[in-house]
Design a protein around this motif. Structure first.
Motif, PDB file in Angstrom:
ATOM      1  N   GLN A  32       0.812  -1.225   0.000  1.00 20.26           N
ATOM      2  CA  GLN A  32       0.000   0.000   0.000  1.00 20.26           C
ATOM      3  C   GLN A  32       0.841   1.269   0.000  1.00 20.26           C
ATOM      4  N   ARG A  33       2.153   1.145   0.021  1.00 20.28           N
ATOM      5  CA  ARG A  33       3.025   2.323   0.020  1.00 20.28           C
ATOM      6  C   ARG A  33       2.715   3.237  -1.163  1.00 20.28           C
ATOM      7  N   GLY A  34       2.686   4.522  -0.879  1.00 21.65           N
ATOM      8  CA  GLY A  34       2.406   5.503  -1.918  1.00 21.65           C
ATOM      9  C   GLY A  34       0.944   5.891  -2.020  1.00 21.65           C
ATOM     10  N   LYS A  35       0.053   5.113  -1.387  1.00 23.85           N
ATOM     11  CA  LYS A  35      -1.368   5.452  -1.431  1.00 23.85           C
ATOM     12  C   LYS A  35      -1.675   6.553  -0.419  1.00 23.85           C
ATOM     13  N   ASP A  36      -2.682   7.361  -0.723  1.00 21.25           N
ATOM     14  CA  ASP A  36      -2.996   8.530   0.109  1.00 21.25           C
ATOM     15  C   ASP A  36      -3.629   8.146   1.434  1.00 21.25           C
ATOM     16  N   TYR A  37      -3.387   9.006   2.418  1.00 20.21           N
ATOM     17  CA  TYR A  37      -4.064   8.920   3.717  1.00 20.21           C
ATOM     18  C   TYR A  37      -5.345   9.742   3.649  1.00 20.21           C
ATOM     19  N   VAL A  38      -6.440   9.161   4.108  1.00 19.32           N
ATOM     20  CA  VAL A  38      -7.715   9.885   4.242  1.00 19.32           C
ATOM     21  C   VAL A  38      -8.339   9.481   5.568  1.00 19.32           C
ATOM     22  N   TYR A  39      -8.711  10.466   6.382  1.00 17.24           N
ATOM     23  CA  TYR A  39      -9.313  10.181   7.684  1.00 17.24           C
ATOM     24  C   TYR A  39     -10.568   9.333   7.515  1.00 17.24           C
ATOM     25  N   GLY A  40     -10.627   8.219   8.242  1.00 18.24           N
ATOM     26  CA  GLY A  40     -11.816   7.367   8.226  1.00 18.24           C
ATOM     27  C   GLY A  40     -11.909   6.430   7.041  1.00 18.24           C
ATOM     28  N   SER A  41     -10.922   6.456   6.145  1.00 22.66           N
ATOM     29  CA  SER A  41     -10.982   5.621   4.940  1.00 22.66           C
ATOM     30  C   SER A  41     -10.710   4.155   5.267  1.00 22.66           C
ATOM     31  N   ASN A  42     -11.350   3.261   4.499  1.00 18.57           N
ATOM     32  CA  ASN A  42     -11.179   1.826   4.690  1.00 18.57           C
ATOM     33  C   ASN A  42     -10.510   1.138   3.501  1.00 18.57           C
ATOM     34  N   GLY A  43      -9.850   1.905   2.617  1.00 23.42           N
ATOM     35  CA  GLY A  43      -9.220   1.311   1.457  1.00 23.42           C
ATOM     36  C   GLY A  43     -10.226   1.109   0.329  1.00 23.42           C
ATOM     37  N   PRO A  44      -9.848   0.521  -0.778  1.00 23.38           N
ATOM     38  CA  PRO A  44      -8.505  -0.015  -1.021  1.00 23.38           C
ATOM     39  C   PRO A  44      -7.517   1.003  -1.606  1.00 23.38           C
TER      40      PRO A  44
END
Length: 328
Positions: free
Chosen positions: A224-236
């Motif tokens: 998952q490296r490089g994917k954005d952080y979003v508060y409360g997100s569950n992926g993918p």
């Protein structure tokens, strides 16, 4: 085995990264340097506060879901009790009707109309059975009514608790939104070069993982490296800190809680000196942030908005609260 660079190599890389960030800060006029540094510090503080609120919000949602389950069960119990009450009341009504129409006999009438001693005994047995059935039906009816009353009370109490939890969630969401807006404004105040450095995905090299559950979870987290952080997100495609850890272990076939609070109690505790690949590292006294150990020095985590999932030095992420091992 997991690739484990020497501490000198890792520390050297961190110093180099710090130098890049420092070099990105404006040098003229001189008073601008503390301002940019303060902005970065404030952004990190607000991000940590927002992260805690995010975990609180997620916990409140989980609590509400649990209470809703209790409410649904109470409603189901109430429906069953009401159905039983309706059925038993019909049975009692039939017995009462039979009594009023003369279908039941007193001991004297049974004696008067009996043709023989055996006939009398048979009639008395029938009378006793009817009486016992009537008493049992009445008792069952009363039990059903009591059960219905208790189920109703439980359902009402669960409903009230759910309403309060919902109000709590709304309040936390409003507070979270404000903190997120503050953190975003602080992030936007950083220079473009600093923001670019923060958005760097860091080490994207191929890293070997150990066999077993912990290695499989780590394999997922590293992917998952490089994917954005979003508060409360569950992926993918985007993650928050605890959803990354939860889904990583789900990928390995292990179910753990959604929040960092729940993950702080998963598996068994190990010391910081014992950290190995796949361990869950929980940060801050509030236990509001989690990461997964890559080895004894590094961890992969989803840190905050504007920063992608990346590898960082374990100690640089924040003060460690507890380390939990899911396997072994």
């Amino acid at each position: 085995m997991v690739s484990q660079p020497s501490r000198r190599t890792v520390r050297g890389a961190l110093v180099a990264t710090a130098a890049v960030v420092a070099a990105a800060l404006p040098t003229a006029p001189a008073t601008a340097q503390p301002s940019a540094a303060d902005a970065l510090k404030k952004y990190n503080e607000l991000s940590e506060q927002a992260s805690k609120l995010n975990q609180d919000h997620l916990k409140a949602q989980g609590d509400l879901a649990a209470k809703q389950g209790e409410l649904d069960k109470a409603k189901g119990d109430l429906a069953v009790a009401q159905k039983a009450e309706e059925s038993l009341r019909g049975q009692v009504d039939l017995l009462t009707e039979a009594t009023n129409s003369g279908a039941r006999f007193s001991q004297i009438s049974a004696l008067l109309v009996s043709d023989s001693q055996q006939d009398f005994l048979n009639r008395m047995s029938a009378i006793n059975i009817l009486a016992a059935d009537n008493a049992e039906a009445l008792q069952k009816l009363q039990d059903a009514v009591n059960a219905a009353d208790n189920a109703t009370k439980t359902a009402n109490e669960a409903t009230e608790v759910s309403k309060k939890l919902l109000a709590e969630i709304d309040a936390k969401k409003a507070e979270l939104d404000k903190q997120l807006a503050d953190a975003k404004a602080q992030y936007n105040s950083l220079s473009a070069s600093v923001r670019k450095q923060l958005a760097n995905s860091g080490d994207m090299s191929n890293i070997s993982v150990p066999a077993g559950t912990a290695g499989k979870a780590l394999e997922f987290a590293l992917a998952q490296r490089g994917k954005d952080y979003v508060y409360g997100s569950n992926g993918p495609d985007t993650w928050d800190c605890s959803s990354l850890i939860q889904k990583a272990y789900a990928y390995a076939g292990v179910s753990i809680g959604r929040t960092s609070y729940a993950q702080a109690a998963a598996g068994r505790q190990v010391s910081v000196s014992e950290i190995k690949a796949g361990d869950i590292i929980v940060y801050y006294s509030s236990q509001s942030h989690v990461a997964m150990a890559v080895d004894g020095i590094r961890a992969v985590h989803a840190s905050t908005e504007g920063v992608p999932v990346k590898i960082a030095d374990i100690q640089s992420i924040g003060p460690i609260s507890v380390v939990r091992r899911i396997e072994g």
